[in-house]
Write a protein that holds these residues in place. Structure first.
Motif, short mmCIF file in Angstrom:
data_model
loop_
_atom_site.label_atom_id
_atom_site.label_comp_id
_atom_site.label_asym_id
_atom_site.label_seq_id
_atom_site.Cartn_x
_atom_site.Cartn_y
_atom_site.Cartn_z
N ALA A 21 0.84 -1.20 0.00
CA ALA A 21 0.00 0.00 0.00
C ALA A 21 0.88 1.24 0.00
O ALA A 21 1.87 1.31 0.73
CB ALA A 21 -0.91 0.00 1.22
N ARG A 22 0.47 2.20 -0.82
CA ARG A 22 1.28 3.42 -0.93
C ARG A 22 0.38 4.58 -1.35
O ARG A 22 -0.60 4.40 -2.07
CB ARG A 22 2.39 3.22 -1.95
CG ARG A 22 3.27 4.46 -2.18
CD ARG A 22 4.60 4.07 -2.76
NE ARG A 22 5.27 5.14 -3.47
CZ ARG A 22 5.99 6.09 -2.90
NH1 ARG A 22 6.11 6.12 -1.58
NH2 ARG A 22 6.58 7.02 -3.62
N VAL A 23 0.74 5.78 -0.88
CA VAL A 23 0.10 7.02 -1.30
C VAL A 23 0.96 7.64 -2.38
O VAL A 23 2.19 7.73 -2.25
CB VAL A 23 -0.05 8.00 -0.12
CG1 VAL A 23 -0.68 9.31 -0.60
CG2 VAL A 23 -0.88 7.37 0.99
N VAL A 24 0.33 8.07 -3.48
CA VAL A 24 1.11 8.60 -4.60
C VAL A 24 0.40 9.79 -5.22
O VAL A 24 -0.84 9.86 -5.22
CB VAL A 24 1.36 7.50 -5.65
CG1 VAL A 24 0.06 7.14 -6.36
CG2 VAL A 24 2.41 7.92 -6.66
N THR A 25 1.17 10.73 -5.72
CA THR A 25 0.67 11.84 -6.51
C THR A 25 1.39 11.83 -7.84
O THR A 25 2.61 11.64 -7.88
CB THR A 25 0.90 13.19 -5.80
OG1 THR A 25 0.23 13.16 -4.53
CG2 THR A 25 0.33 14.33 -6.63
N GLY A 26 0.68 12.02 -8.93
CA GLY A 26 1.30 11.97 -10.23
C GLY A 26 1.75 10.56 -10.57
O GLY A 26 1.08 9.58 -10.22
N ALA A 27 2.91 10.46 -11.22
CA ALA A 27 3.42 9.16 -11.65
C ALA A 27 4.29 8.49 -10.60
O ALA A 27 4.89 7.45 -10.85
CB ALA A 27 4.21 9.31 -12.95
N GLY A 28 4.37 9.11 -9.39
CA GLY A 28 5.15 8.50 -8.33
C GLY A 28 6.63 8.79 -8.46
O GLY A 28 7.05 9.74 -9.11
N GLY A 29 7.44 7.93 -7.83
CA GLY A 29 8.88 8.14 -7.82
C GLY A 29 9.63 6.84 -7.81
O GLY A 29 9.16 5.81 -8.31
N GLY A 30 10.82 6.86 -7.19
CA GLY A 30 11.68 5.70 -7.19
C GLY A 30 11.07 4.44 -6.61
O GLY A 30 11.25 3.35 -7.17
N PRO A 31 10.32 4.51 -5.49
CA PRO A 31 9.74 3.29 -4.93
C PRO A 31 8.85 2.52 -5.91
O PRO A 31 8.74 1.30 -5.81
CB PRO A 31 8.95 3.80 -3.72
CG PRO A 31 9.68 5.03 -3.31
CD PRO A 31 10.14 5.67 -4.58
N GLU A 32 8.21 3.25 -6.84
CA GLU A 32 7.33 2.55 -7.79
C GLU A 32 8.10 1.57 -8.66
O GLU A 32 7.56 0.56 -9.11
CB GLU A 32 6.60 3.57 -8.67
CG GLU A 32 5.37 4.16 -8.03
CD GLU A 32 5.66 4.82 -6.69
OE1 GLU A 32 5.21 4.27 -5.65
OE2 GLU A 32 6.33 5.87 -6.66
N LYS A 33 9.37 1.87 -8.92
CA LYS A 33 10.18 0.96 -9.74
C LYS A 33 10.35 -0.38 -9.03
O LYS A 33 10.43 -1.42 -9.69
CB LYS A 33 11.54 1.60 -10.02
CG LYS A 33 11.46 2.91 -10.78
CD LYS A 33 12.82 3.57 -10.88
CE LYS A 33 12.72 4.93 -11.58
NZ LYS A 33 14.02 5.63 -11.63
N THR A 34 10.40 -0.34 -7.71
CA THR A 34 10.52 -1.57 -6.94
C THR A 34 9.17 -2.23 -6.73
O THR A 34 9.01 -3.44 -6.96
CB THR A 34 11.18 -1.28 -5.58
OG1 THR A 34 12.51 -0.77 -5.79
CG2 THR A 34 11.23 -2.52 -4.72
#
Length: 402
Positions: A31-44
């Motif tokens: 579970a994660r909160v994101v705005t826009g396309a996200g950042g580095g954690p999304e790659k993982t």
């Protein structure tokens, strides 16, 4: 905690039949909160389900995001490419308690065995939902590098939540120390650094071919950087460094891939230094591999970082690098062996390191090979996911053996 106590009495508890063990693989909900396309954690996060599946786990990615955020479409496309099950949870802000009932419904529907949080809000939410659905609690601490007016509040929330999690994964040594200082028991802290998919991040073009494809002079030297355009990235220092390189007679150009609040300030600095023909702010890119392949040198000028994925990506794509000596970076970059390290904010040091690397083709070749070898031997994504699966095994051993 008081809010959790109150909601425990207002939300329905699971029925006994909902708690009966199933024969399906255990489900991990990230579970994660994101705005826009996200950042580095999304790659993982989005790359993880396909690696966990053969290890005996089903993983679902649940993202809380502003309604109608166009950036979420990018995450949906990336999830589809990685075959990652993705759940969209519209989140209208701190007081939108509908996310609680929506996430509880996801936990019940998917029969979640492990809640894996990735930020202060999902950490707090996991503690609440555990009272309503039986599951083990895991979180990954990626770092609090973006300092805003709300950062102290986020710190305080996490400091209350993290000690109550059964496993707290830290991606760098400094974050491990910070979690221990926040009261997380040492037995619950795990150092698990980021990894890179070496099959996905493998060079396919020469720098000259990649430069030509992106409209850069193939015979010039290109310094590159990737990251959010924000103050902690130190891109102003990097731009000033390139200005000094040009003044020394080095035919250098700079491309920065990313978007953010500092764009206007960086554009003004580029105009002030008359670098319009030398510096390109490429904006956000869905796939940065083509830019990495075009770089003669990758530069990380950050003032604060954990262990950034962009360094792993650069090394996997055989781009020699210069990086600031921040937090987890020295564990990855060995100064003079697979890259060069400088102190954060040190304009002279950064300029000297870049000049030394740009004018020494032999050293660049050595760093290309050493960087790739470092990732393959120490930072393989597959190896990281095997370690993560063992962590889940430890938590669920009783349930899985039942």
């Amino acid at each position: 905690v008081d809010i959790a106590d109150a909601l425990t009495y207002t939300l329905p508890l699971p029925h006994a039949r909902e708690l009966e063990p199933a024969n399906d693989p255990p489900v991990v909900l990230d579970a994660r909160v994101v705005t826009g396309a996200g950042g580095g954690p999304e790659k993982t996060i989005l790359n993880s389900p396909r690696f966990l599946e053969p290890l005996g786990y089903k993983m679902v990615c649940a993202y809380m995001h502003p309604p109608s955020d166009p950036g979420f479409k990018v995450l949906e496309e990336k999830a589809a490419r990685y075959r990652a099950p993705l759940v969209s949870v519209p989140d209208r802000g701190a007081w939108d308690w509908r996310v609680v009932t929506q996430m509880l419904a996801v936990c019940k529907r998917e029969r979640v065995a492990v809640w894996h949080g990735h930020d202060y809000k999902t950490n707090a939410l996991g503690l609440l939902l555990k009272r309503l659905w039986p599951m083990r609690l895991v979180t990954t601490v990626h770092g609090w590098v973006r300092h805003t007016a709300r950062t102290p509040l986020y710190y305080r929330i996490d400091q209350m939540c993290l000690p109550r999690y059964e496993r707290v994964i830290c991606v760098s040594d400094d974050l491990l120390d910070a979690c221990l200082a926040a009261g997380v028991p040492a037995r619950n802290c795990v150092l698990l650094e980021n990894g890179i998919d070496t099959a996905e991040y493998a060079r396919r073009r020469t720098p000259e071919e990649a430069k030509a494809a992106l409209g850069f002079p193939s015979d010039g030297l290109l310094v590159g950087a990737v990251g959010r355009l924000s103050g902690e990235k130190g891109f102003d220092v990097l731009i000033r460094s390139v200005h000094r390189l040009v003044a020394r007679g080095i035919d250098a150009r700079l491309v920065i891939v990313g978007e953010g609040d500092e764009r206007a300030n960086l554009e003004a600095l580029i105009r002030e230094l008359d670098l319009g023909a030398r510096v390109r702010l490429a904006g956000w890119q869905a796939d940065v591999r083509a830019y990495f392949e075009a770089m003669d040198v990758f530069a990380l000028s950050s003032l604060r970082e954990g262990l950034p994925n962009v360094l792993l990506e650069a090394m996997a794509l055989e781009v020699p690098l210069v990086s600031t000596r921040v937090n987890g970076v020295p564990r990855l970059v060995q100064d003079g062996r697979n890259g060069l390290l400088v102190n954060p904010g040190d304009l002279d040091g950064l300029t000297t390191a870049l000049a030394g690397l740009l004018t020494n083709a032999h050293l660049r070749e050595l760093f290309r090979a050493a960087g790739r070898r470092t990732v393959e031997t120490r930072y393989s994504f597959a190896t990281r996911m095997q370690r993560l699966a063992r962590l889940y095994d430890e938590l669920l051993h009783g349930e899985r053996g039942a």
